[in-house]
Motif scaffolding. Structure first.
Motif, PDB file in Angstrom:
ATOM      1  N   GLU A 193       0.844  -1.441   0.063  1.00 37.15           N
ATOM      2  CA  GLU A 193       0.072   0.024  -0.070  1.00 37.15           C
ATOM      3  C   GLU A 193       0.952   1.149  -0.041  1.00 37.15           C
ATOM      4  O   GLU A 193       0.501   2.209  -0.902  1.00 37.15           O
ATOM      5  CB  GLU A 193      -0.996  -0.020   1.298  1.00 37.15           C
ATOM      6  CG  GLU A 193      -2.055  -1.012   1.289  1.00 37.15           C
ATOM      7  CD  GLU A 193      -3.125  -0.911   2.474  1.00 37.15           C
ATOM      8  OE1 GLU A 193      -3.498   0.352   2.455  1.00 37.15           O
ATOM      9  OE2 GLU A 193      -3.110  -1.788   3.133  1.00 37.15           O
ATOM     10  N   ILE A 194       1.910   1.380   0.781  1.00 33.80           N
ATOM     11  CA  ILE A 194       2.828   2.464   0.966  1.00 33.80           C
ATOM     12  C   ILE A 194       3.657   2.587  -0.361  1.00 33.80           C
ATOM     13  O   ILE A 194       3.671   3.618  -0.728  1.00 33.80           O
ATOM     14  CB  ILE A 194       3.714   2.377   1.967  1.00 33.80           C
ATOM     15  CG1 ILE A 194       2.844   2.118   3.406  1.00 33.80           C
ATOM     16  CG2 ILE A 194       4.499   3.638   2.103  1.00 33.80           C
ATOM     17  CD1 ILE A 194       3.980   1.954   4.643  1.00 33.80           C
ATOM     18  N   ARG A 195       3.997   1.501  -1.088  1.00 31.27           N
ATOM     19  CA  ARG A 195       4.493   1.660  -2.234  1.00 31.27           C
ATOM     20  C   ARG A 195       3.758   2.274  -3.358  1.00 31.27           C
ATOM     21  O   ARG A 195       4.236   3.084  -4.205  1.00 31.27           O
ATOM     22  CB  ARG A 195       5.179   0.363  -2.808  1.00 31.27           C
ATOM     23  CG  ARG A 195       6.464  -0.188  -1.875  1.00 31.27           C
ATOM     24  CD  ARG A 195       7.081  -1.667  -2.546  1.00 31.27           C
ATOM     25  NE  ARG A 195       7.906  -2.032  -1.936  1.00 31.27           N
ATOM     26  CZ  ARG A 195       9.236  -1.753  -1.986  1.00 31.27           C
ATOM     27  NH1 ARG A 195       9.519  -0.620  -2.854  1.00 31.27           N
ATOM     28  NH2 ARG A 195      10.212  -2.203  -1.166  1.00 31.27           N
ATOM     29  N   ARG A 196       2.587   1.873  -3.467  1.00 31.11           N
ATOM     30  CA  ARG A 196       1.468   2.279  -4.418  1.00 31.11           C
ATOM     31  C   ARG A 196       1.336   3.812  -4.234  1.00 31.11           C
ATOM     32  O   ARG A 196       1.134   4.527  -5.018  1.00 31.11           O
ATOM     33  CB  ARG A 196       0.364   1.691  -4.268  1.00 31.11           C
ATOM     34  CG  ARG A 196       0.225   0.306  -5.130  1.00 31.11           C
ATOM     35  CD  ARG A 196      -1.114  -0.151  -5.120  1.00 31.11           C
ATOM     36  NE  ARG A 196      -1.902  -0.512  -3.919  1.00 31.11           N
ATOM     37  CZ  ARG A 196      -1.679  -1.671  -3.097  1.00 31.11           C
ATOM     38  NH1 ARG A 196      -0.990  -2.561  -3.895  1.00 31.11           N
ATOM     39  NH2 ARG A 196      -2.616  -1.821  -2.212  1.00 31.11           N
ATOM     40  N   HIS A 197       1.193   4.166  -2.960  1.00 25.62           N
ATOM     41  CA  HIS A 197       1.002   5.358  -2.508  1.00 25.62           C
ATOM     42  C   HIS A 197       2.104   6.689  -2.858  1.00 25.62           C
ATOM     43  O   HIS A 197       1.892   7.716  -3.478  1.00 25.62           O
ATOM     44  CB  HIS A 197       0.761   5.586  -0.914  1.00 25.62           C
ATOM     45  CG  HIS A 197       0.736   6.900  -0.580  1.00 25.62           C
ATOM     46  ND1 HIS A 197      -0.367   8.041  -0.678  1.00 25.62           N
ATOM     47  CD2 HIS A 197       1.432   7.738   0.532  1.00 25.62           C
ATOM     48  CE1 HIS A 197      -0.093   9.050  -0.122  1.00 25.62           C
ATOM     49  NE2 HIS A 197       0.768   9.152   0.493  1.00 25.62           N
ATOM     50  N   ALA A 221       4.409   6.022  -5.058  1.00 29.92           N
ATOM     51  CA  ALA A 221       4.437   5.817  -6.726  1.00 29.92           C
ATOM     52  C   ALA A 221       3.364   6.798  -7.272  1.00 29.92           C
ATOM     53  O   ALA A 221       3.592   7.380  -8.086  1.00 29.92           O
ATOM     54  CB  ALA A 221       4.112   4.221  -7.174  1.00 29.92           C
ATOM     55  N   THR A 222       2.091   6.848  -6.803  1.00 29.84           N
ATOM     56  CA  THR A 222       1.184   7.669  -7.349  1.00 29.84           C
ATOM     57  C   THR A 222       1.461   9.265  -6.784  1.00 29.84           C
ATOM     58  O   THR A 222       1.283  10.295  -7.617  1.00 29.84           O
ATOM     59  CB  THR A 222      -0.354   7.387  -6.602  1.00 29.84           C
ATOM     60  OG1 THR A 222      -0.289   5.942  -7.191  1.00 29.84           O
ATOM     61  CG2 THR A 222      -1.124   8.051  -7.453  1.00 29.84           C
ATOM     62  N   ALA A 272      13.084  12.261  -6.702  1.00 34.35           N
ATOM     63  CA  ALA A 272      12.024  12.755  -7.244  1.00 34.35           C
ATOM     64  C   ALA A 272      11.608  14.192  -6.968  1.00 34.35           C
ATOM     65  O   ALA A 272      11.179  15.201  -7.591  1.00 34.35           O
ATOM     66  CB  ALA A 272      10.572  12.038  -6.547  1.00 34.35           C
ATOM     67  N   LEU A 273      12.157  14.602  -5.618  1.00 34.56           N
ATOM     68  CA  LEU A 273      11.936  15.832  -5.140  1.00 34.56           C
ATOM     69  C   LEU A 273      12.833  16.944  -5.911  1.00 34.56           C
ATOM     70  O   LEU A 273      12.474  18.123  -6.158  1.00 34.56           O
ATOM     71  CB  LEU A 273      12.246  16.001  -3.778  1.00 34.56           C
ATOM     72  CG  LEU A 273      11.190  15.362  -2.671  1.00 34.56           C
ATOM     73  CD1 LEU A 273      11.864  15.134  -1.286  1.00 34.56           C
ATOM     74  CD2 LEU A 273       9.995  16.093  -2.843  1.00 34.56           C
ATOM     75  N   LYS A 274      14.028  16.563  -6.296  1.00 35.31           N
ATOM     76  CA  LYS A 274      14.973  17.220  -6.930  1.00 35.31           C
ATOM     77  C   LYS A 274      14.539  17.546  -8.292  1.00 35.31           C
ATOM     78  O   LYS A 274      14.760  18.468  -8.798  1.00 35.31           O
ATOM     79  CB  LYS A 274      16.488  16.494  -6.831  1.00 35.31           C
ATOM     80  CG  LYS A 274      17.451  17.515  -7.215  1.00 35.31           C
ATOM     81  CD  LYS A 274      17.921  18.484  -6.106  1.00 35.31           C
ATOM     82  CE  LYS A 274      19.047  19.179  -6.287  1.00 35.31           C
ATOM     83  NZ  LYS A 274      19.343  20.304  -5.006  1.00 35.31           N
ATOM     84  N   GLU A 275      14.231  16.448  -8.986  1.00 32.30           N
ATOM     85  CA  GLU A 275      13.805  16.632 -10.472  1.00 32.30           C
ATOM     86  C   GLU A 275      12.520  17.411 -10.578  1.00 32.30           C
ATOM     87  O   GLU A 275      12.328  18.297 -11.581  1.00 32.30           O
ATOM     88  CB  GLU A 275      13.554  15.172 -10.990  1.00 32.30           C
ATOM     89  CG  GLU A 275      15.035  14.467 -11.242  1.00 32.30           C
ATOM     90  CD  GLU A 275      14.674  13.344 -11.778  1.00 32.30           C
ATOM     91  OE1 GLU A 275      13.304  12.658 -11.925  1.00 32.30           O
ATOM     92  OE2 GLU A 275      15.603  12.384 -12.168  1.00 32.30           O
ATOM     93  N   GLN A 276      11.510  17.304  -9.605  1.00 33.97           N
ATOM     94  CA  GLN A 276      10.155  17.802  -9.879  1.00 33.97           C
ATOM     95  C   GLN A 276      10.113  19.440  -9.219  1.00 33.97           C
ATOM     96  O   GLN A 276       9.459  20.224  -9.669  1.00 33.97           O
ATOM     97  CB  GLN A 276       9.050  16.917  -9.493  1.00 33.97           C
ATOM     98  CG  GLN A 276       9.084  15.582 -10.054  1.00 33.97           C
ATOM     99  CD  GLN A 276       7.769  14.928  -9.958  1.00 33.97           C
ATOM    100  OE1 GLN A 276       6.840  15.443  -9.741  1.00 33.97           O
ATOM    101  NE2 GLN A 276       7.918  13.481  -9.967  1.00 33.97           N
ATOM    102  N   LEU A 277      10.983  19.469  -8.010  1.00 35.88           N
ATOM    103  CA  LEU A 277      10.833  20.615  -7.458  1.00 35.88           C
ATOM    104  C   LEU A 277      11.894  21.254  -7.199  1.00 35.88           C
ATOM    105  O   LEU A 277      12.146  22.409  -6.947  1.00 35.88           O
ATOM    106  CB  LEU A 277      10.240  20.486  -5.868  1.00 35.88           C
ATOM    107  CG  LEU A 277       8.747  19.697  -5.893  1.00 35.88           C
ATOM    108  CD1 LEU A 277       8.324  19.619  -4.602  1.00 35.88           C
ATOM    109  CD2 LEU A 277       7.814  20.778  -6.538  1.00 35.88           C
TER     110      LEU A 277
END
Length: 256
Positions: free
Chosen positions: A134-138, A140-141, A175-180
Motif C-alpha cells: 500500500e505504501i509503495r503504491r502511495h 508511486a502515485t 523525485a523531489l530534486k527533479e520535480q521541485l
C-alpha cells in the motif's frame, strides 16, 4: 453567476443559464424535490449524514483526535471509515482549471493526509510487512509526499531490509530534486541518518498491552470434610545405619 464561474473554465457562454437549467433538470430526476429553485439560485435540502464530504471530515477529525490520544484501535476504525467515503478523486471526470479546482485540490489533500495518518496508526500495531504494498503504491502515485516516503523507509527498516530503506530515500531525493528542485526536508533526512546508523530509536515498540478485564471468579464450592487417610510425616530418618554413619563421618571429619 457563481455556478457559471465554477462550471466553465473560460468565460461562460451566452447559453450558460440555459445550460445550467438543463443540468439541474437532470439532477432533479435523481434527487427529486429536494433540489429547489430560488430566485437566481438553487437550494439543496440534505438530511444529516447524507453529504459524504461532511461525513468524511467528521470521521477524519475523530480519527486524528484518537490518534493523538494514543488510542490506535479507535483511530484506525474512524480513519478507515473516513476513507470509505471516497470513490475516486474529487471532481473526477470534470474539466480542470475551473473555480472548483482549488476545492477539489483541498479535498484530495485531506484524503492523502488521512491515508497517511491511517498508515501511521497501523504501523504502531506492527503491520509493517502487510502495509508495504500500500505504501509503495502511495508514493508511486504521489512521489512528492515526504511523509509517505518516510513511512516506506520505516516499514522497510523494521522488516530488516535496510538496503531497500536507503534506496527509498534515494528515490525520494531524486523525485523531489527533479520535480521541485529541492532536497528532502529535515525530518526525512534525519530518518535517513538514523537508518544509516541503525539507530535504536527506529526499533519497533509495541503499544501498551490493553487491560484485560478478568471474568469474576466462580463461587466457592461448599466445604466438604475429607477424612485424613495419609500416614503422618516422619520426624526421624530410619534405616541404612551404616551408610548414614559413613556420610556423617565424611562431613564432620577433619579431612575434606
Amino acid at each position: 453567476d457563481r455556478l457559471a464561474g465554477m462550471v466553465w473554465r473560460d468565460e461562460a457562454p451566452a447559453s450558460a443559464v440555459a445550460n445550467l437549467r438543463s443540468h439541474v433538470a437532470n439532477l432533479r430526476r435523481a434527487l427529486g424535490d429536494r433540489l429547489i429553485a430560488r430566485p437566481n439560485a438553487y437550494e439543496l435540502t440534505l438530511a444529516p449524514h447524507e453529504l459524504d464530504v461532511t461525513e468524511f471530515q467528521q470521521l477524519a477529525g475523530k480519527g486524528r483526535t484518537r490518534l493523538a490520544a494514543g488510542d490506535q484501535v479507535s483511530a484506525v476504525e474512524s480513519l478507515r471509515a473516513a476513507l470509505d467515503c471516497w470513490r475516486g478523486a474529487a471532481g473526477e471526470g470534470l474539466p480542470r482549471g475551473t473555480a472548483l479546482a482549488n476545492r477539489w485540490a483541498s479535498l484530495d489533500e485531506q484524503r492523502l493526509q488521512v491515508f497517511e495518518q491511517l498508515i501511521e496508526a497501523r504501523l504502531a500495531f506492527g503491520e509493517h510487512l502487510v502495509l508495504l504494498p500500500e505504501i509503495r503504491r502511495h508514493v508511486a502515485t504521489h512521489p512528492l509526499r515526504e511523509r509517505g516516503w518516510g513511512q516506506l523507509m520505516l516499514a522497510l527498516y523494521r522488516v530488516g531490509d535496510v538496503p531497500a530503506a536507503l534506496t527509498a530515500y534515494r528515490d525520494a531525493h531524486t523525485a523531489l530534486k527533479e520535480q521541485l528542485g529541492i532536497d528532502p526536508g529535515e525530518e526525512l533526512a534525519r530518518l535517513h541518518r538514523a537508518v544509516l546508523d541503525r539507530s535504536p530509536e527506529l526499533a519497533y515498540v509495541p503499544p501498551d498491552t490493553p487491560i484485560t478485564v478478568l471474568a469474576p471468579a466462580p463461587a466457592a464450592a461448599p466445604l466438604v470434610t475429607v477424612p485424613r487417610e495419609i500416614p503422618a510425616d516422619l520426624v526421624t530418618f530410619v534405616g541404612r545405619t551404616t551408610e548414614v554413619a559413613e556420610v556423617v563421618a565424611a562431613v564432620t571429619g577433619a579431612a575434606p
